[in-house]
Design a protein around this motif. Structure first.
Motif, PDB file in Angstrom:
ATOM      1  N   THR A  16      54.343 -21.476  41.197  1.00 30.72           N
ATOM      2  CA  THR A  16      54.682 -22.771  40.627  1.00 30.72           C
ATOM      3  C   THR A  16      54.083 -22.954  39.234  1.00 30.72           C
ATOM      4  O   THR A  16      54.745 -23.457  38.332  1.00 30.72           O
ATOM      5  N   GLY A  17      52.850 -22.544  39.044  1.00 28.02           N
ATOM      6  CA  GLY A  17      52.198 -22.688  37.737  1.00 28.02           C
ATOM      7  C   GLY A  17      52.928 -21.927  36.648  1.00 28.02           C
ATOM      8  O   GLY A  17      53.049 -22.411  35.511  1.00 28.02           O
ATOM      9  N   LEU A  18      53.430 -20.749  36.966  1.00 32.41           N
ATOM     10  CA  LEU A  18      54.181 -19.972  35.980  1.00 32.41           C
ATOM     11  C   LEU A  18      55.484 -20.678  35.636  1.00 32.41           C
ATOM     12  O   LEU A  18      55.877 -20.752  34.464  1.00 32.41           O
ATOM     13  N   TYR A  19      56.149 -21.215  36.636  1.00 29.77           N
ATOM     14  CA  TYR A  19      57.409 -21.928  36.413  1.00 29.77           C
ATOM     15  C   TYR A  19      57.183 -23.103  35.457  1.00 29.77           C
ATOM     16  O   TYR A  19      57.924 -23.288  34.493  1.00 29.77           O
ATOM     17  N   ALA A  20      56.143 -23.878  35.688  1.00 34.02           N
ATOM     18  CA  ALA A  20      55.819 -25.016  34.814  1.00 34.02           C
ATOM     19  C   ALA A  20      55.437 -24.531  33.422  1.00 34.02           C
ATOM     20  O   ALA A  20      55.826 -25.143  32.414  1.00 34.02           O
ATOM     21  N   ALA A  27      60.373 -26.082  26.263  1.00 26.14           N
ATOM     22  CA  ALA A  27      60.422 -27.396  25.613  1.00 26.14           C
ATOM     23  C   ALA A  27      59.911 -27.304  24.183  1.00 26.14           C
ATOM     24  O   ALA A  27      60.552 -27.805  23.241  1.00 26.14           O
ATOM     25  N   ARG A  28      58.791 -26.661  23.983  1.00 21.88           N
ATOM     26  CA  ARG A  28      58.246 -26.513  22.619  1.00 21.88           C
ATOM     27  C   ARG A  28      59.145 -25.634  21.752  1.00 21.88           C
ATOM     28  O   ARG A  28      59.371 -25.928  20.582  1.00 21.88           O
ATOM     29  N   GLN A  29      59.668 -24.560  22.338  1.00 17.08           N
ATOM     30  CA  GLN A  29      60.531 -23.652  21.588  1.00 17.08           C
ATOM     31  C   GLN A  29      61.798 -24.366  21.111  1.00 17.08           C
ATOM     32  O   GLN A  29      62.185 -24.268  19.946  1.00 17.08           O
ATOM     33  N   MET A  30      62.441 -25.113  22.005  1.00 17.94           N
ATOM     34  CA  MET A  30      63.693 -25.781  21.646  1.00 17.94           C
ATOM     35  C   MET A  30      63.463 -26.942  20.678  1.00 17.94           C
ATOM     36  O   MET A  30      64.282 -27.189  19.800  1.00 17.94           O
ATOM     37  N   HIS A  86      68.865 -29.139  22.322  1.00 17.50           N
ATOM     38  CA  HIS A  86      69.083 -28.115  23.347  1.00 17.50           C
ATOM     39  C   HIS A  86      68.391 -28.543  24.639  1.00 17.50           C
ATOM     40  O   HIS A  86      67.189 -28.802  24.637  1.00 17.50           O
ATOM     41  N   TYR A  87      69.154 -28.616  25.714  1.00 14.88           N
ATOM     42  CA  TYR A  87      68.620 -28.978  27.026  1.00 14.88           C
ATOM     43  C   TYR A  87      68.720 -27.768  27.947  1.00 14.88           C
ATOM     44  O   TYR A  87      69.812 -27.292  28.232  1.00 14.88           O
ATOM     45  N   PHE A  88      67.562 -27.281  28.389  1.00 12.50           N
ATOM     46  CA  PHE A  88      67.498 -26.147  29.306  1.00 12.50           C
ATOM     47  C   PHE A  88      67.265 -26.682  30.715  1.00 12.50           C
ATOM     48  O   PHE A  88      66.404 -27.530  30.934  1.00 12.50           O
ATOM     49  N   ASN A  89      68.034 -26.140  31.677  1.00 10.30           N
ATOM     50  CA  ASN A  89      67.903 -26.577  33.052  1.00 10.30           C
ATOM     51  C   ASN A  89      68.272 -25.425  33.981  1.00 10.30           C
ATOM     52  O   ASN A  89      68.797 -24.418  33.547  1.00 10.30           O
TER      53      ASN A  89
END
Length: 153
Positions: A16-20, A27-30, A86-89
């Motif tokens: 979970t920590g890696l996923y977050a 978020a920072r990249q986009m 850009h929205y990543f999901n």
């Protein structure tokens, strides 16, 4: 109807920590990309990273190459007040034998022009290879496929 007794769990292989951490990285990249901070965006790639955002073209290689490609691409919008978000999901991370992670993300790009309604254009799938070292994430390679093209991957 599937019940808890008959459901087969889907192995994720990712803590979970890696996923977050990866979500925060994206978020920072986009935001760097959307704000036109191309050097900061390119710095999120490995030194030898590759970036292909236009199907059928050669990928940009290395951080300076990524900056040059982004500057070239955005020149055509010099007289257009368009902004992009850009929205990543739907992020999926798959561990690779070399310790990297294959990342597959659905991306919606929203285009905004002053006085006009926002429009979603395009819908894409982003295919990355990410390198993770502790709390640091870097993109080794990125290929973007577009849902509206007939040869979408």
């Amino acid at each position: 109807m599937m019940t808890a007794e008959t459901a087969t769990p889907v192995p994720t292989g990712v803590r979970t920590g890696l996923y977050a951490l990866v979500q925060h990285f994206y978020a920072r990249q986009m935001q760097a990309l959307d704000d036109g901070r191309f050097e900061e965006y390119a710095a999120t790639f490995t030194e030898d990273g590759t970036f292909q955002h236009t199907p059928g073209t050669e990928p940009a290689r290395t951080r300076p190459g990524i900056v040059a490609e982004l500057n070239r691409f955005h020149e055509k919008f010099a007289d257009d007040p368009v902004r992009r978000r850009h929205y990543f999901n739907q992020l999926v991370l798959d561990p690779q034998p070399d310790g990297s992670y294959r990342s597959t993300v659905y991306a919606l790009i929203v285009r905004i022009r002053p006085g006009e309604r926002p429009e979603v254009w395009p819908s894409c799938v982003v295919h990355d290879v990410l390198v993770v070292d502790g709390d640091e994430v870097a993109t080794r390679s990125r290929t973007v496929s577009y849902d509206h093209l007939p040869d979408a991957v």
